[in-house]
Design an enzyme around this catalytic site. Sequence first.
Site, PDB file in Angstrom:
ATOM      1  N   ASP A   8       0.723  -1.339  -0.086  1.00  0.00           N
ATOM      2  CA  ASP A   8      -0.167   0.126   0.103  1.00  0.00           C
ATOM      3  C   ASP A   8       0.716   1.320  -0.036  1.00  0.00           C
ATOM      4  OD1 ASP A   8      -1.708  -1.854   0.268  1.00  0.00           O
ATOM      5  OD2 ASP A   8      -2.940  -1.254   2.110  1.00  0.00           O
ATOM      6  N   HIS A  48     -10.672   1.121  -2.636  1.00  0.00           N
ATOM      7  CA  HIS A  48     -12.170   0.800  -2.156  1.00  0.00           C
ATOM      8  C   HIS A  48     -13.224   1.433  -3.131  1.00  0.00           C
ATOM      9  CE1 HIS A  48     -10.547  -0.388   1.826  1.00  0.00           C
ATOM     10  NE2 HIS A  48      -9.944   0.708   1.823  1.00  0.00           N
ATOM     11  N   HIS A  52     -17.241   2.812   0.831  1.00  0.00           N
ATOM     12  CA  HIS A  52     -16.869   1.655   1.507  1.00  0.00           C
ATOM     13  C   HIS A  52     -17.166   1.614   3.165  1.00  0.00           C
ATOM     14  CE1 HIS A  52     -14.009  -1.187   3.351  1.00  0.00           C
ATOM     15  NE2 HIS A  52     -14.176  -1.975   2.097  1.00  0.00           N
ATOM     16  N   HIS A  81     -10.473   7.017   1.905  1.00  0.00           N
ATOM     17  CA  HIS A  81      -9.067   6.913   1.346  1.00  0.00           C
ATOM     18  C   HIS A  81      -9.070   5.885   0.234  1.00  0.00           C
ATOM     19  CE1 HIS A  81      -9.430   3.859   4.229  1.00  0.00           C
ATOM     20  NE2 HIS A  81      -8.387   3.010   3.480  1.00  0.00           N
ATOM     21  N   LYS A 106      -6.946  -4.896  -2.996  1.00  0.00           N
ATOM     22  CA  LYS A 106      -7.852  -5.684  -1.837  1.00  0.00           C
ATOM     23  C   LYS A 106      -8.700  -4.174  -1.099  1.00  0.00           C
ATOM     24  CE  LYS A 106      -4.164  -4.119   1.232  1.00  0.00           C
ATOM     25  NZ  LYS A 106      -4.826  -3.174   2.329  1.00  0.00           N
ATOM     26  N   CYS A 151      -1.846  -2.238   7.602  1.00  0.00           N
ATOM     27  CA  CYS A 151      -1.706  -3.336   6.594  1.00  0.00           C
ATOM     28  C   CYS A 151      -0.440  -4.048   6.367  1.00  0.00           C
ATOM     29  CB  CYS A 151      -2.222  -2.513   5.167  1.00  0.00           C
ATOM     30  SG  CYS A 151      -3.958  -2.147   5.192  1.00  0.00           S
TER      31      CYS A 151
END
Length: 205
Positions: A8, A48, A52, A81, A106, A151
């Site tokens: 990420d 997302h 979300h 985000h 993801k 993450c």
Amino acid sequence: MDVLLLVDVQNDFLPGGSLAVPQGDEIIPLLNKLQKQFPLVVATQDWHPHNHGSFATSHEGKKEFETTMLGDLEQILWPDHCVQGHRGAGFAKELNLNRVEAIFRKGTDPEIDSYSGFFDNGKLKSTGLADYLKGRGVKRVFAGGLAADFCVGFTVKDALELGFETFLIEDATRPIDPEGWQKMKTEITRMGGEIINSSRIESLI
Ligand code: VGL
Ligand code: ZN
């Protein structure tokens, strides 16, 4: 086979982004340098939909960083985000992507969050990353990226549970919350993971 996993490294997690990790930008030159030492480089991308369930704006009357139940799981509510297709979801401009062989997205299901690059938070659905790494003969995972206490940490824990020998490169990550990061490191060490400085990689591979 060893893999360098870039977790990420996206605009929203960098200074100026909507969920900025303090000093998150400092890891990028190191991540670019480390890529040269690995035969395989793979990235994950938080991705997302705009509505979300991990966003505070999806829950009326809730504020950022409060918690709520999302399905059966307690969920921290984040600022919006890494919205699909938006600039904040893009990889950091300074990050070298040329050697990244695959990108695993993801957090695409609005009903459940996904901190780990391997599974959503309920372990209901796999991203395919584990099968990909196994298919490539990967035995050891070296992870860096953002954020250390979310993450990156959850990705490392899943890697350990999946049977990979796993190293978290401490100087190649930054946390959102230093206290949460201390706790995460203890848990990872207890599970058999190694927290290393990047200077050790040369002698390990
Ligand atoms: C992350 C919070 C929400 C991360 C992603 O990449 O660490 N943290 N979504
Ligand atoms: Zn997210």
